[in-house]
Design an enzyme around this catalytic site. Structure first.
Site, PDB file in Angstrom:
ATOM      1  N   GLU A 123       0.946  -1.420   0.105  1.00  0.00           N
ATOM      2  CA  GLU A 123       0.114  -0.002  -0.087  1.00  0.00           C
ATOM      3  C   GLU A 123       0.832   1.277   0.152  1.00  0.00           C
ATOM      4  O   GLU A 123       1.953   1.379   0.753  1.00  0.00           O
ATOM      5  CB  GLU A 123      -0.993  -0.114   1.183  1.00  0.00           C
ATOM      6  CG  GLU A 123      -1.694   1.249   1.387  1.00  0.00           C
ATOM      7  CD  GLU A 123      -2.894   1.179   2.430  1.00  0.00           C
ATOM      8  OE1 GLU A 123      -2.856   0.407   3.320  1.00  0.00           O
ATOM      9  OE2 GLU A 123      -3.751   2.156   2.286  1.00  0.00           O
TER      10      GLU A 123
ATOM     11  N   GLU B 219     -11.149  -3.008   3.766  1.00  0.00           N
ATOM     12  CA  GLU B 219     -11.965  -3.251   5.143  1.00  0.00           C
ATOM     13  C   GLU B 219     -13.092  -2.780   5.116  1.00  0.00           C
ATOM     14  O   GLU B 219     -13.617  -1.724   5.725  1.00  0.00           O
ATOM     15  CB  GLU B 219     -11.011  -2.717   6.310  1.00  0.00           C
ATOM     16  CG  GLU B 219      -9.944  -3.634   6.939  1.00  0.00           C
ATOM     17  CD  GLU B 219      -9.348  -2.597   7.889  1.00  0.00           C
ATOM     18  OE1 GLU B 219      -9.338  -1.536   8.076  1.00  0.00           O
ATOM     19  OE2 GLU B 219      -8.101  -3.400   8.311  1.00  0.00           O
TER      20      GLU B 219
END
Ligand code: AHR
Length: 658
Positions: free
Chosen positions: A51, A378
């Site tokens: 990321e 998420e």
């Protein structure tokens, strides 16, 4: 580090790797039933999570040295300063050509009044890391506004302001045109700056001012930082998850990750703010943006280069639920779903398909063999599942071979988790993505987490995890040996349950020592150096020693899940014909251990690799990058056992030829 011990006596008595450190307890006999295969270890088992957080991408692995190269930061001159050589004068002006160039509207107009040298200086990402005798490639989009034209003197300067490399560019065209030059650096400097002096009286427009080292990974122009990619390659990862993480979601939908904007000409990849720019008040990063120079083609290529399966995660029509919770109405979700379908075509499609053709035009006609993708990062709650199911239906209809990953939310337990888990299991989802950022203690206590999971249910992707020395998100978290040891202990549980857990990745991956927002991280770096944390070596040892088939290792007929602080797993490697035993001794004392196997006949050769520190608080650092690193000894095997002393606080990998 490899030490050859030819005269080791291994059977009948314990060999002491640590003669001065006497175990204070009786020898334990661990039994390995090598004929009883419990699970097949997937080649994907241990992978990496990428990321662009902590300057992992821009300012990190993406080797561009110029910050805000296209003047598209919210403050267009951030990273830049005006510079005047003695006797020079001039002015700068930011201009906007939105109609002509909507994805890269701004540029800078430099008006110089004399030959003396007026212009700009760029500070890089906490400076620019420059290596002596390395070649640097400079490029700029320029347009001459006046006649006669001016020339550009390009200079790298060290922290004392001295020139350590230079070249000249003569932008003569009245149209936008790319100019390039390259030069050698005469000095190593971690904090260099790039100066561009306009020589002569006249005006020139500049954009996409760029400087790359030539020694990028695979020497690709405009590519990735070699030392950092090598660290990834050395992990021999099974998969590469990209581009995150919360960055997939965006703080708001407008700043979500949109893969189509990250391919093709870099000048047209619309720069946006990085969501980690403002996330943590205690770690403000006002200069953190996403240039997308590292975009989806580069991610796929990176995965291919390092032998990892690509695992993209795409936005599911929801912005981060910790932030704005923006939501795409169901009847407006179609473009999001189409992005997912097009991504599969981009990765795998024939070169005659729309997106396969684009891939080929970008230089990669060969498909990337994408087999799995994640829908949402998420996410949780009913609104996620409504959206997830729409994606699932569309992707399954067009690409029945694609495996899909669904989120179980941000926590490994509690109401959110239980709600999601129930739905995903009832839907027979392919993969459930579980995340856990928790204390070292939690990791050790949860070593049996997967022992009771449904063997026929969805597979588990432990998509983000890391032990936190203080508390989740604390800037005081350290990548110390205690955390790494707890992760190693926990991972014996992943391995023992390899029939259920098919993929696992530590998170986050990278952090710049001056530019981070989140700690702990697997690999840290500055502008010139990098090091693997103790957790890095744990990941590496698991990956390099995953074997092919899990077999039971027991102590008194029970799995080794913390008895006297020890955690163990075992596997066969059917390719190398070896038995692999992993055992973590988290105890503060050495322990005598005898590993006895049945069901296979051992050859003569064995090796023991130990990752250890007497101090659980020990860390690696830029100055001491290998304070903790694995050390291997080779030994001769006789009979069906190996007896040894497990050092205190140690992670041991034993390999025996069978
Ligand atoms: O790894 C850092 C962040 O932690 C990820 O972006 C997110 O998915 C998780 O909350």
């Amino acid at each position: 580090m490899k030490i050859k011990l030819s005269a080791f006596i291994l059977f009948g008595c314990a060999f002491c790797l640590h003669a001065f450190s006497q175990p204070n307890n009786a020898e334990k006999v661990y039994t390995i039933d090598a004929a009883k295969i419990k699970a097949h270890v997937q080649p994907t088992m241990y992978g990496i999570f990428f990321e662009d957080i902590n300057m992992a991408g821009d300012g990190g692995v993406y080797a561009e040295l110029v910050k805000n190269r296209s003047f598209e930061f919210a403050a267009p001159l951030m990273g830049w300063d005006e510079v005047k050589d003695k006797g020079s004068d001039g002015s700068i002006l930011i201009l906007n050509r939105t109609a002509e160039s909507p994805d890269n509207p701004r540029f800078i107009r430099v008006n110089s009044k004399s030959e003396a040298g007026y212009g700009l200086i760029n500070e890089g990402f906490h400076g620019m890391g420059i290596k002596k005798d390395n070649r640097y490639n400079f490029s700029v989009l320029a347009k001459s506004v006046t006649t006669p034209t001016v020339s550009l003197q390009i200079e790298l300067v060290n922290s004392r302001g001295e020139v350590i490399g230079s070249a000249t560019v003569e932008p003569s065209s009245k149209q936008w045109k790319k100019y390039t030059t390259s030069f050698l650096a005469t000095e190593t400097e971690p904090k260099a700056k790039l100066r561009i002096l306009v020589k002569g009286a006249g005006t020139v427009d500049l954009d996409m001012i760029s400087l790359f080292p030539q020694d990028t990974w695979k020497q690709r122009p405009g590519g990735l930082r070699e030392d950092l990619v090598q660290k990834l390659a050395d992990l021999k990862p099974g998969f590469l998850r990209f581009p995150g993480g919360c960055i997939v979601e965006g703080r708001e939908l407008e700043t979500r990750y949109q893969w189509k904007r990250t391919i093709g000409d870099i000048a047209s990849r619309k720069m946006i703010v990085n969501r980690w720019n403002t996330e943590f008040a205690h770690r403000p990063s006002p200069d953190y943006y996403q240039s997308f120079g590292l975009g989806f083609l580069e991610y796929f290529e990176l995965a291919e280069d390092i032998g990892a399966s690509p695992l993209p995660i795409i936005n599911c029509g929801m912005a981060c639920q910790f932030n704005t919770c923006e939501l795409v109405p169901l009847d407006e979700l179609e473009p999001y779903v189409q992005d997912a379908l097009d991504l599969v075509e981009f990765a795998n499609g024939d070169i005659n398909t729309k997106w396969g053709k684009k891939r080929a035009a970008l230089g990669h006609p060969k498909p990337f063999n994408l087999k799995i993708m994640g829908i949402g990062n998420e996410q949780w709650g009913p609104q996620y599942f409504e959206r997830y199911l729409i994606f699932e239906k569309a992707i399954r209809a067009k690409y029945p071979y694609m495996k899909l990953v669904a989120s179980d939310g941000p926590f490994p337990g509690g109401d959110i988790f239980n709600y999601s888990d129930k739905i995903l299991r009832s839907r027979k989802t392919d993969f459930i993505d579980e995340h856990y950022y928790n204390s070292p203690d939690w990791f050790m206590k949860n070593v049996t987490r997967y022992d009771h999971y449904d063997r026929k249910g969805p597979k588990i992707f432990a998509g983000e995890y890391a032990a936190q020395s203080v508390t989740t998100g604390s800037p005081k978290n350290k990548n110390d040996w205690r955390c790494a040891m707890a992760e190693a202990a926990f991972m014996t549980g992943l391995e023992r349950n390899a029939d259920v857990v098919n993929m696992a990745s530590y998170a986050p991956l990278f952090a710049h020592v001056e530019g981070w927002q989140w700690t702990p991280d697997l690999i840290w770096f500055d502008n010139l150096r990098s090091f693997g944390t103790p957790s890095y070596y744990v990941q590496q040892l698991y990956s390099l020693n995953k074997g092919t088939d899990v077999v039971p290792v027991t102590l008194n007929n029970e799995a080794v899940t913390g008895q006297d602080g020890c955690y163990a797993s075992a596997a066969l490697d059917n390719v190398k014909h070896e038995l692999i035993i992993k055992i973590v001794n988290t105890n503060q004392h050495p322990q005598k251990a005898d590993f006895v196997w049945q069901g296979v006949k051992a050859g003569e050769n064995g090796s023991l690799t130990v990752l250890q520190s007497d101090d659980p608080e020990q860390v690696n650092s830029l100055d001491e990058p290998k304070a903790i690193q694995p050390a291997t000894i080779e030994f001769t095997v006789s009979g069906n056992h190996v007896a040894l002393v497990l050092k205190k606080y140690s992670f041991n990998v034993i390999r025996v030829k069978i």
